[in-house]
Write an enzyme that holds these catalytic residues in place. Structure first.
Site, PDB file in Angstrom:
ATOM      1  N   HIS A   1     -15.197 -31.517 -53.319  1.00  0.00           N
ATOM      2  CA  HIS A   1     -16.005 -30.552 -54.074  1.00  0.00           C
ATOM      3  C   HIS A   1     -16.745 -29.610 -53.132  1.00  0.00           C
ATOM      4  O   HIS A   1     -16.771 -28.389 -53.351  1.00  0.00           O
ATOM      5  CB  HIS A   1     -17.007 -31.296 -54.949  1.00  0.00           C
ATOM      6  CG  HIS A   1     -17.977 -30.405 -55.660  1.00  0.00           C
ATOM      7  ND1 HIS A   1     -17.719 -29.851 -56.897  1.00  0.00           N
ATOM      8  CD2 HIS A   1     -19.208 -29.941 -55.296  1.00  0.00           C
ATOM      9  CE1 HIS A   1     -18.746 -29.103 -57.269  1.00  0.00           C
ATOM     10  NE2 HIS A   1     -19.659 -29.131 -56.312  1.00  0.00           N
ATOM     11  N   GLU A   2     -17.342 -30.157 -52.086  1.00  0.00           N
ATOM     12  CA  GLU A   2     -18.088 -29.305 -51.151  1.00  0.00           C
ATOM     13  C   GLU A   2     -17.149 -28.381 -50.384  1.00  0.00           C
ATOM     14  O   GLU A   2     -17.507 -27.237 -50.091  1.00  0.00           O
ATOM     15  CB  GLU A   2     -18.913 -30.166 -50.189  1.00  0.00           C
ATOM     16  CG  GLU A   2     -19.959 -31.049 -50.873  1.00  0.00           C
ATOM     17  CD  GLU A   2     -20.861 -30.278 -51.818  1.00  0.00           C
ATOM     18  OE1 GLU A   2     -21.108 -29.076 -51.593  1.00  0.00           O
ATOM     19  OE2 GLU A   2     -21.313 -30.870 -52.817  1.00  0.00           O
TER      20      GLU A   2
ATOM     21  N   HIS B   1     -16.552 -25.299 -52.306  1.00  0.00           N
ATOM     22  CA  HIS B   1     -17.528 -24.222 -52.098  1.00  0.00           C
ATOM     23  C   HIS B   1     -17.205 -23.415 -50.841  1.00  0.00           C
ATOM     24  O   HIS B   1     -17.362 -22.189 -50.822  1.00  0.00           O
ATOM     25  CB  HIS B   1     -18.937 -24.803 -51.978  1.00  0.00           C
ATOM     26  CG  HIS B   1     -19.504 -25.282 -53.280  1.00  0.00           C
ATOM     27  ND1 HIS B   1     -19.521 -24.503 -54.412  1.00  0.00           N
ATOM     28  CD2 HIS B   1     -20.084 -26.459 -53.623  1.00  0.00           C
ATOM     29  CE1 HIS B   1     -20.085 -25.177 -55.406  1.00  0.00           C
ATOM     30  NE2 HIS B   1     -20.430 -26.370 -54.960  1.00  0.00           N
TER      31      HIS B   1
ATOM     32  N   HIS C   1     -16.388 -19.414 -50.609  1.00  0.00           N
ATOM     33  CA  HIS C   1     -17.040 -18.500 -49.673  1.00  0.00           C
ATOM     34  C   HIS C   1     -15.994 -17.718 -48.877  1.00  0.00           C
ATOM     35  O   HIS C   1     -16.108 -16.494 -48.709  1.00  0.00           O
ATOM     36  CB  HIS C   1     -17.945 -19.294 -48.738  1.00  0.00           C
ATOM     37  CG  HIS C   1     -18.819 -18.452 -47.882  1.00  0.00           C
ATOM     38  ND1 HIS C   1     -19.373 -18.897 -46.695  1.00  0.00           N
ATOM     39  CD2 HIS C   1     -19.248 -17.168 -48.015  1.00  0.00           C
ATOM     40  CE1 HIS C   1     -20.096 -17.933 -46.160  1.00  0.00           C
ATOM     41  NE2 HIS C   1     -20.033 -16.878 -46.931  1.00  0.00           N
TER      42      HIS C   1
END
Length: 227
Positions: free
Chosen positions: A100-101, A104, A108
């Site tokens: 999940h991270e 991100h 980006h």
């Protein structure tokens, strides 16, 4: 002082119960799948680094951070920070959260619009959320409508931040689950476990958004009651 206002509890009480329920769901899902070792034996850190390489991202670091469920991506430093249980863990929960991270970080790198918008308004919302209630209640006490309205405006920005956060978090989870399945990291019951952890985490963002909206409605009701 507004915590003892029955009107406050009428607006915010249900949202608070939703937040508590969402938090319990996260804790339960994490505790359950943090005990299930993934068949591939990879740690959360190893999964994160592999996914970054597969996405062609070579300028994002993966580092451990203290605490429990403190995992986040820092776009300013380009660092995926994973709590120690996730960083070193070889569990279904650890791999789901790490993915999940990384989602991100991929947002980006690819210029995902909603992430860029959220990052752009963070300074304003942090400033606004700290001043909104003091300005609003000072305006009520002093009967200064401009202060009351400024407090509402500032808190509205905080609500906007919570609303924008939803597509960012849901998209990151969608990317994570697609990569975990498509890349062969997790299969079958393992995928169901990772999905359960990420869906539970998503509930906390929904609860935060509902809480912010209800607080804003409370402020508007107070202003209307005074009028």
């Amino acid at each position: 002082m507004f915590y003892f206002d029955p009107l406050y509890m009428l607006f915010v009480g249900p949202a608070l119960l939703l937040a508590l329920w969402a938090q319990s769901k996260v804790s339960s899902a994490y505790e359950t799948y943090a005990r299930v070792r993934a068949a591939n034996g990879l740690t959360g850190a190893e999964v994160a680094r592999q996914m970054l390489r597969q996405a062609g991202i070579d300028d994002v670091r993966v580092e451990p951070i203290g605490g429990r469920l403190t995992d986040h991506y820092d776009p300013r430093s380009k660092v995926v920070r994973l709590s120690e249980g996730v960083f070193y863990g070889s569990t279904v929960a650890a791999q789901g959260i790490a993915a999940h991270e990384v989602g991100h970080a991929i947002q980006h790198a690819t210029g995902y619009v909603w992430l860029g918008l959220r990052n752009a308004i963070i300074p304003v919302t942090q400033f606004g959320s700290q001043l909104a209630f003091p300005l609003f209640f000072l305006g009520l006490i002093m009967q200064l409508d401009p202060l009351v309205n400024l407090g509402i405006l500032l808190f509205s920005l905080a609500v906007l931040f919570q609303v924008i956060t939803l597509p960012v978090e849901f998209n990151a989870s969608g990317r994570a689950l697609a990569t975990l399945a498509g890349g062969g990291y997790l299969r079958g019951e393992e995928m169901r476990g990772a999905r359960a952890v990420l869906q539970a985490a998503a509930l906390t963002y929904v609860a935060a958004m509902v809480m912010a909206v209800m607080q804003l409605l409370y402020l508007l009701a107070l202003r209307g009651r005074r009028d």
